[in-house]
Structures are given as C-alpha cells and as structure tokens.
Design a protein around this motif. Structure first.
Motif, short mmCIF file in Angstrom:
data_model
loop_
_atom_site.label_atom_id
_atom_site.label_comp_id
_atom_site.label_asym_id
_atom_site.label_seq_id
_atom_site.Cartn_x
_atom_site.Cartn_y
_atom_site.Cartn_z
N ALA A 76 0.83 -1.21 0.00
CA ALA A 76 0.00 0.00 0.00
C ALA A 76 0.86 1.25 0.00
O ALA A 76 0.58 2.21 -0.72
N ALA A 77 1.94 1.24 0.78
CA ALA A 77 2.83 2.40 0.83
C ALA A 77 3.58 2.58 -0.49
O ALA A 77 3.80 3.71 -0.94
N HIS A 78 3.94 1.50 -1.13
CA HIS A 78 4.73 1.58 -2.36
C HIS A 78 3.87 1.92 -3.58
O HIS A 78 4.28 2.69 -4.44
N LEU A 79 2.67 1.39 -3.67
CA LEU A 79 1.84 1.55 -4.87
C LEU A 79 0.75 2.60 -4.74
O LEU A 79 0.16 2.99 -5.74
N GLY A 80 0.47 3.07 -3.53
CA GLY A 80 -0.71 3.87 -3.30
C GLY A 80 -0.62 5.34 -3.62
O GLY A 80 -1.57 6.07 -3.37
N TYR A 81 0.48 5.83 -4.17
CA TYR A 81 0.61 7.28 -4.36
C TYR A 81 0.16 7.77 -5.73
O TYR A 81 -0.30 8.88 -5.86
N ASP A 82 0.32 6.97 -6.75
CA ASP A 82 0.04 7.40 -8.11
C ASP A 82 -1.31 6.85 -8.56
O ASP A 82 -1.53 5.64 -8.54
N PRO A 83 -2.24 7.72 -8.95
CA PRO A 83 -3.57 7.21 -9.36
C PRO A 83 -3.51 6.30 -10.57
O PRO A 83 -4.33 5.39 -10.70
N ARG A 84 -2.55 6.50 -11.47
CA ARG A 84 -2.43 5.62 -12.64
C ARG A 84 -2.01 4.22 -12.22
O ARG A 84 -2.51 3.23 -12.75
N VAL A 85 -1.11 4.14 -11.25
CA VAL A 85 -0.69 2.83 -10.75
C VAL A 85 -1.85 2.15 -10.03
O VAL A 85 -2.07 0.94 -10.19
N MET A 86 -2.62 2.93 -9.26
CA MET A 86 -3.77 2.36 -8.56
C MET A 86 -4.78 1.79 -9.54
O MET A 86 -5.36 0.73 -9.30
N THR A 87 -5.00 2.48 -10.66
CA THR A 87 -5.91 1.97 -11.68
C THR A 87 -5.40 0.66 -12.25
O THR A 87 -6.16 -0.29 -12.43
N GLY A 88 -4.10 0.56 -12.51
CA GLY A 88 -3.51 -0.67 -13.02
C GLY A 88 -3.61 -1.82 -12.04
O GLY A 88 -3.94 -2.95 -12.40
N VAL A 89 -3.33 -1.54 -10.76
CA VAL A 89 -3.43 -2.58 -9.72
C VAL A 89 -4.86 -3.05 -9.61
O VAL A 89 -5.14 -4.26 -9.56
N ARG A 90 -5.81 -2.11 -9.58
CA ARG A 90 -7.24 -2.45 -9.46
C ARG A 90 -7.68 -3.32 -10.64
O ARG A 90 -8.35 -4.34 -10.46
N ASN A 91 -7.31 -2.92 -11.86
CA ASN A 91 -7.70 -3.69 -13.04
C ASN A 91 -7.08 -5.08 -13.05
O ASN A 91 -7.74 -6.06 -13.39
N THR A 92 -5.80 -5.17 -12.68
CA THR A 92 -5.12 -6.46 -12.66
C THR A 92 -5.79 -7.42 -11.67
O THR A 92 -6.02 -8.59 -11.98
N LEU A 93 -6.09 -6.92 -10.47
CA LEU A 93 -6.72 -7.78 -9.47
C LEU A 93 -8.11 -8.20 -9.90
O LEU A 93 -8.51 -9.35 -9.67
N GLU A 94 -8.85 -7.31 -10.54
CA GLU A 94 -10.19 -7.67 -11.02
C GLU A 94 -10.11 -8.71 -12.13
O GLU A 94 -10.93 -9.63 -12.18
N ILE A 95 -9.14 -8.58 -13.04
CA ILE A 95 -8.99 -9.55 -14.12
C ILE A 95 -8.62 -10.92 -13.57
O ILE A 95 -9.13 -11.95 -14.02
N LEU A 96 -7.73 -10.95 -12.56
CA LEU A 96 -7.31 -12.23 -11.98
C LEU A 96 -8.34 -12.80 -11.02
O LEU A 96 -8.22 -13.93 -10.58
N GLY A 97 -9.35 -12.02 -10.67
CA GLY A 97 -10.37 -12.52 -9.76
C GLY A 97 -9.94 -12.52 -8.31
O GLY A 97 -10.50 -13.26 -7.50
N ILE A 98 -8.98 -11.68 -7.96
CA ILE A 98 -8.50 -11.59 -6.58
C ILE A 98 -9.31 -10.50 -5.88
O ILE A 98 -9.51 -9.42 -6.44
N PRO A 99 -9.79 -10.74 -4.67
CA PRO A 99 -10.54 -9.71 -3.95
C PRO A 99 -9.67 -8.47 -3.72
O PRO A 99 -8.48 -8.58 -3.42
N LEU A 100 -10.27 -7.31 -3.84
CA LEU A 100 -9.53 -6.06 -3.68
C LEU A 100 -9.27 -5.78 -2.20
O LEU A 100 -10.19 -5.82 -1.39
#
Length: 86
Positions: A17-41
C-alpha cells in the motif's frame, strides 16, 4: 496453458500500500489487474464513494455521540452588514 496459484498476502500488505498507493495511474492498473485475476480487492485499493462526504449524516452521527453539544448549523449564513445601505 500453465496454471499458477495466486495469493493476495503480498498485495494486501501495508508495504504494498505504501509503495503503490501514491500514483492514481498505478492504482488503476493494480485495481484492473486484481479484477482480471479474480483476486478480492484489499481495502487500500478500493475507491472512495464519489462526491462530497455526506455532511448531514456526519453531523447527525456527531450529535448522537455528543448529546449535550449544541447542533451546528447545516447552512452557511452570510454576514449581515451592521448598518443599512444608503
């Protein structure tokens, strides 16, 4: 096609969370990747509800927690001049 076992323990860590949570573009990528893989957010990846916070609900909760305090006005009243206009 190869099968992989995916766990969410690393992405749910405070370090991620500390490493990835600062950039909104990275957050969008993390969110999309987890949704595609079916991992709970994790909680830190979830979006906040859109719009302004519900001030009326917040004030009602505050009044419920502090019954002896006078309620705050819900609207802004403009300053009235001390003398009438000429």
């Amino acid at each position: 096609m190869a099968e992989y076992t995916v766990t969410d323990e690393k992405i749910s860590s405070p370090q991620a969370a500390a490493h990835l949570g600062y950039d909104p573009r990275v957050m969008t990528g993390v969110r999309n990747t987890l949704e595609i893989l079916g991992i709970p957010l994790p909680d830190w990846v979830k979006r906040k509800p859109p719009g302004r916070p519900p001030s009326r609900a917040i004030l009602q909760a505050l009044a419920g927690d502090n019954p002896n305090q006078a309620p705050a006005p819900l609207t802004y009243q403009r300053h009235q001049p001390s003398r009438p206009r000429a």
